[in-house]
Design a protein around this motif. Structure first.
Motif, PDB file in Angstrom:
ATOM      1  N   GLN A   1       0.940  -1.228   0.043  1.00  0.00           N
ATOM      2  CA  GLN A   1      -0.091  -0.156  -0.071  1.00  0.00           C
ATOM      3  C   GLN A   1       0.758   1.268  -0.172  1.00  0.00           C
ATOM      4  O   GLN A   1       0.566   2.191  -0.690  1.00  0.00           O
ATOM      5  CB  GLN A   1      -0.771  -0.054   1.240  1.00  0.00           C
ATOM      6  N   ALA A   2       1.884   1.123   0.816  1.00  0.00           N
ATOM      7  CA  ALA A   2       2.916   2.241   0.795  1.00  0.00           C
ATOM      8  C   ALA A   2       3.425   2.610  -0.349  1.00  0.00           C
ATOM      9  O   ALA A   2       3.682   3.790  -1.072  1.00  0.00           O
ATOM     10  CB  ALA A   2       3.905   2.039   1.941  1.00  0.00           C
TER      11      ALA A   2
ATOM     12  N   GLN B   1       2.083   1.862  -3.252  1.00  0.00           N
ATOM     13  CA  GLN B   1       1.423   2.360  -4.374  1.00  0.00           C
ATOM     14  C   GLN B   1       0.815   3.960  -3.916  1.00  0.00           C
ATOM     15  O   GLN B   1       0.622   4.945  -4.896  1.00  0.00           O
ATOM     16  CB  GLN B   1      -0.154   1.590  -4.192  1.00  0.00           C
ATOM     17  N   ASP B   2       1.028   4.186  -2.561  1.00  0.00           N
ATOM     18  CA  ASP B   2       0.720   5.495  -2.151  1.00  0.00           C
ATOM     19  C   ASP B   2       1.945   6.481  -2.494  1.00  0.00           C
ATOM     20  O   ASP B   2       1.650   7.580  -3.170  1.00  0.00           O
ATOM     21  CB  ASP B   2       0.315   5.744  -0.714  1.00  0.00           C
TER      22      ASP B   2
ATOM     23  N   ARG C   1       1.460   7.245  -6.381  1.00  0.00           N
ATOM     24  CA  ARG C   1       0.388   8.226  -6.671  1.00  0.00           C
ATOM     25  C   ARG C   1       0.777   9.420  -6.348  1.00  0.00           C
ATOM     26  O   ARG C   1       0.472  10.556  -6.919  1.00  0.00           O
ATOM     27  CB  ARG C   1      -0.629   7.631  -5.859  1.00  0.00           C
ATOM     28  N   ALA C   2       1.336   9.727  -5.167  1.00  0.00           N
ATOM     29  CA  ALA C   2       2.003  10.948  -4.599  1.00  0.00           C
ATOM     30  C   ALA C   2       2.961  11.699  -5.471  1.00  0.00           C
ATOM     31  O   ALA C   2       2.577  12.836  -5.753  1.00  0.00           O
ATOM     32  CB  ALA C   2       2.566  10.839  -3.441  1.00  0.00           C
TER      33      ALA C   2
ATOM     34  N   TYR D   1       1.572  13.552   0.545  1.00  0.00           N
ATOM     35  CA  TYR D   1       1.579  12.249   1.180  1.00  0.00           C
ATOM     36  C   TYR D   1       0.677  12.033   2.194  1.00  0.00           C
ATOM     37  O   TYR D   1       0.352  10.813   2.597  1.00  0.00           O
ATOM     38  CB  TYR D   1       3.021  12.052   1.729  1.00  0.00           C
TER      39      TYR D   1
ATOM     40  N   THR E   1      -2.418  12.264   1.744  1.00  0.00           N
ATOM     41  CA  THR E   1      -3.612  11.583   1.128  1.00  0.00           C
ATOM     42  C   THR E   1      -3.383  10.034   1.133  1.00  0.00           C
ATOM     43  O   THR E   1      -4.342   9.330   0.533  1.00  0.00           O
ATOM     44  CB  THR E   1      -3.821  12.180  -0.353  1.00  0.00           C
ATOM     45  N   GLY E   2      -2.213   9.638   1.445  1.00  0.00           N
ATOM     46  CA  GLY E   2      -1.908   8.038   1.441  1.00  0.00           C
ATOM     47  C   GLY E   2      -2.823   7.421   2.545  1.00  0.00           C
ATOM     48  O   GLY E   2      -3.585   8.029   3.091  1.00  0.00           O
ATOM     49  N   ARG E   3      -2.973   6.148   2.310  1.00  0.00           N
ATOM     50  CA  ARG E   3      -3.810   5.328   2.965  1.00  0.00           C
ATOM     51  C   ARG E   3      -3.155   4.496   4.181  1.00  0.00           C
ATOM     52  O   ARG E   3      -3.512   3.638   4.771  1.00  0.00           O
ATOM     53  CB  ARG E   3      -4.488   4.241   2.140  1.00  0.00           C
TER      54      ARG E   3
ATOM     55  N   LEU F   1       2.515   6.972   6.396  1.00  0.00           N
ATOM     56  CA  LEU F   1       2.617   7.857   5.258  1.00  0.00           C
ATOM     57  C   LEU F   1       1.954   9.195   5.629  1.00  0.00           C
ATOM     58  O   LEU F   1       2.212  10.400   5.400  1.00  0.00           O
ATOM     59  CB  LEU F   1       2.257   7.561   4.194  1.00  0.00           C
ATOM     60  N   GLN F   2       0.756   9.023   6.297  1.00  0.00           N
ATOM     61  CA  GLN F   2      -0.016  10.298   6.563  1.00  0.00           C
ATOM     62  C   GLN F   2       0.540  10.837   7.740  1.00  0.00           C
ATOM     63  O   GLN F   2       0.569  12.172   7.816  1.00  0.00           O
ATOM     64  CB  GLN F   2      -1.436   9.764   6.927  1.00  0.00           C
TER      65      GLN F   2
END
Length: 718
Positions: free
Chosen positions: A170-171, A173-174, A177-178, A651, A653-655, A659-660
């Motif tokens: 997930q990180a 992908q985040d 995307r970021a 960052y 906006t990550g999930r 990262l948030q």
């Protein structure tokens, strides 16, 4: 590389730099696959020894794979479900790479592996090996194979290693995307600052050069030692940030030299000798701040030091070699109409003048705001990470949400007490004593199972004994683990044992990691202050300016820690950001943020001090030099901070919660640091200190003169 060579061979420097960037990009792409996965564990700790002895003597360990089995009809005790459960357990035990497996349907299995309503039960397994082997070689095939559904049962796969495998994916992908958002956003913001697309492109090019160069440098480090996969993420974040910061500083200075009427070659030369020197000092400061992470004995945290130093090296080379060569070729294409006079009479010059006239009023107000923003940190609670660092939509998170709702305890989180020389016959009274600890549901041992000091039905006794040694499994209630897992581990370790024991298991491993991290915090704080003090002393020749800078940086960082507690520990804004607060914060990410933020804050301090010191050396006026220096540097700091804060905010906006935290904490810190700290508190304190800003005792003044920095500054001002 000397400025003269860069100017004379600008075309060749640019061509070679582009080729190096392309090669570094190819090499860096290979670096990502060569990086290692890590667990939250402390090498050499008691829990690590317990884990190794449990594997060596008993061929088992803390379960890192879990299957949640749900009966489609009836309960897990019905005949068809029992048969399916036993077959599933045998299949998992025989799967390549699995070392041990057991379940609710195993002979004499504990009732704690059955949910309260009887519709669900657990199958647990231990897969030996490091994180790389388990998460890359075993789980990618195991998880989809055992995630299934038929007419009798529904099966979901999870476990601690599957949780953090999902976090890693997930990180990744985040971050991708970021970055897709950050790069065009940074280019747009740079154009708004410069109003010249050429200047914006070459500045972003420095950031790309820094990212590619740092990943290529890490490829060499990977050949020598273990480096975490998260190091590549730091290279991406800091590479763009530092590259843009340094590029802005160099181009702002180049424009200033052009406005003085200098021809392009001479303007570039003076820019390299002045701004380039400041960039070098800033780079050394940031690298020194991140290098203190080498003091940790944990590969996960040391990896960030390798990445940070590599980023700084690449960013400094990009800003002092590649960018000046590009400026020679671009010349006035990066210039912007304006005058130094107009610049000096702007907003920051006016604010600085007001602050130096009333330093106590402005400084006191800014200090009050900063302390208020940082005050939530007084209630910080460091805890242990779990599946809730993932979004609620993640399959493994959904599985553990069901476990928390249906099971009063989690067998996978048992505390293991290993006695390599222990006698199984002596285990009974000890197990009974352990079972009396508040929050402990059951203790299994070779002498039987105990709850509240009394024998109860439990797993087969033979599982806990070997030809040599014995071990015990302490199962606690989920509420007890959520409330204070480290406290439980300490209570287990405090119970007198009839033989030498080692306490391990997942809660103990996380506790030892947390304790190892927090125990070194004072040393890390001391080291980071000392190394940055030394760098700033070499730059300024003062002992007051470095001490003031360190104090202001710590104030700035208090805002970051206050935000982490207010948002991520206490849960404010959790609905907006889409995360689940757990009431505590995992300590290693804030430590990483501390080092990064301290380095970036000192980065801005170097930019400000360089200009103020330049005015002081030129005029000798301790008061007027402050607003004059700030007027020349604050627009740069503001632009750099705005771009960097916007980049970090992407960052958020990550999930993944980690990262948030990085996005929210760093964005807020950079914004506060560039405004309240550098715009108000710096001029207020410098006005109050007056000429003492540049004071040093006689021995240190002589040392500074012997270093030759003062003479170099004098030459630059001529």
């Amino acid at each position: 590389m000397p400025a003269g060579i860069v100017v004379r061979r600008a075309g060749w420097v640019v061509v070679v730099s582009v080729l190096i960037t392309l090669v570094a990009g190819v090499v860096g792409a290979g670096t990502i696959g060569a990086l290692s996965l890590n667990r939250f564990e402390a090498p050499g700790s008691e829990s690590a020894r317990a884990r190794d002895d449990l594997a060596r003597l008993f061929r088992t360990g803390s379960p890192n794979v879990a299957l949640l089995v749900t009966a489609r009809r009836g309960t897990v005790d019905s005949g068809p479900v029992q048969a399916a459960g036993r077959a599933l357990t045998r299949e998992l035990a025989a799967y390549p790479g699995v070392g041990d497996a057991w379940s609710y349907w195993t002979t004499d299995a504990p009732a704690t592996l059955r949910s309260g309503d009887g519709r669900q039960a657990m199958v647990l397994a231990w897969v030996p090996g490091d994180a790389d082997r388990v998460r890359r070689a075993v789980l990618p095939a195991l998880t989809p194979r055992f995630t299934r559904s038929d007419a009798v049962i529904d099966v979901r796969a999870g476990g601690s290693d599957e949780v953090f495998r999902a976090v890693m994916e997930q990180a990744r992908q985040d971050f991708v995307r970021a970055e897709l958002v950050v790069l065009p956003m940074v280019l747009l913001l740079l154009w708004l600052v410069y109003r010249r697309i050429a200047a914006a492109l070459v500045t972003l090019g420095v950031g790309i050069f820094a990212v590619a160069g740092s990943l290529a440098l890490l490829r060499g480090v990977v050949l020598l030692t273990e480096v975490s996969t998260f190091a590549s993420n730091i290279a991406l974040v800091m590479g763009v940030g530092l590259g843009v910061d340094y590029g802005l500083f160099v181009i702002f200075r180049f424009r200033e030299e052009l406005r003085r009427g200098l021809p392009v070659p001479e303007a570039v030369t003076r820019t390299v000798r002045t701004a380039g020197r400041t960039v070098l000092f800033s780079g050394v400061t940031v690298a020194a701040s991140l290098s203190v992470l080498f003091a940790f004995p944990f590969p996960f945290l040391r990896s960030f030091a390798y990445a940070g130093v590599a980023v700084v090296v690449a960013a400094v080379i990009g800003a002092t070699v590649v960018l000046p060569a590009a400026l020679v070729l671009l010349g006035h294409a990066v210039a912007r109409a304006g005058s130094a006079r107009g610049e000096r009479r702007g907003f920051w010059h006016g604010l600085a003048l007001r602050v130096v006239r009333r330093p106590l009023a402005f400084g006191g107000a800014a200090l009050a705001v900063v302390l208020l923003l940082g005050s939530p940190f007084l209630g910080v609670r460091f805890g242990l990470p779990d599946d809730r660092v993932l979004p609620s939509s993640a399959p493994v998170r959904q599985m553990y949400d069901q476990i928390r709702a249906g099971f009063s305890q989690e067998e996978a989180d048992a505390v293991h007490v290993v006695a390599p020389e222990g006698n199984a016959a002596q285990a009974g009274p000890y197990a009974a004593a352990l079972s009396r600890i508040e929050g402990v549901v059951r203790v299994d041992s070779a002498a039987g199972s105990y709850a509240a000091g009394r024998p109860v039905p439990g797993p087969a006794d033979a599982r806990f004994a070997a030809a040599r040694g014995t071990w015990l499994s302490v199962v606690a209630a989920s509420d007890r683990l959520d409330a204070d897992a480290p406290g439980l581990v300490r209570r287990v370790r405090a119970v007198p044992a009839p033989f030498a024991v080692e306490v391990g298991g997942y809660p103990a491993e996380l506790t030892d990691y947390r304790d190892g991290v927090t125990a070194r915090l004072p040393l890390i704080g001391l080291l980071i202050v000392l190394v940055t003090f030394a760098v700033l002393f070499v730059m300024t020749g003062s002992v007051v300016a470095p001490l003031k800078a360190s104090a202001l940086n710590l104030l700035s960082l208090s805002v970051m820690f206050g935000a982490l507690v207010f948002v991520f520990q206490d849960g404010h804004l959790s609905g907006l950001l889409g995360f689940t607060p757990t009431g505590s914060i995992e300590p290693s990410i804030p430590i990483l943020m501390f080092c990064v933020a301290y380095g970036l804050s000192m980065d801005y301090e170097v930019f400000l001090l360089a200009r103020i010191k330049e005015e002081w050396d030129r005029t000798g006026d301790a008061v007027a030099s402050v607003p004059a220096g700030i007027a020349r540097s604050a627009p740069l700091v503001t632009a750099a901070a705005a771009i960097l804060a916007a980049s970090f905010a992407a960052y958020a906006t990550g999930r993944v919660v980690f990262l948030q935290q990085l996005g929210v904490g760093m964005a807020l810190t950079v914004a506060v640091d560039a405004t309240l700290i550098r715009g108000v508190l710096v001029p207020a304190l410098m006005r109050l200190a007056g000429p003492a800003n540049w004071w040093a005792p006689a021995p240190l003044r002589r040392l500074h003169r012997r270093l030759g920095v003062s003479e170099y500054e004098t030459l630059l001002l001529k």
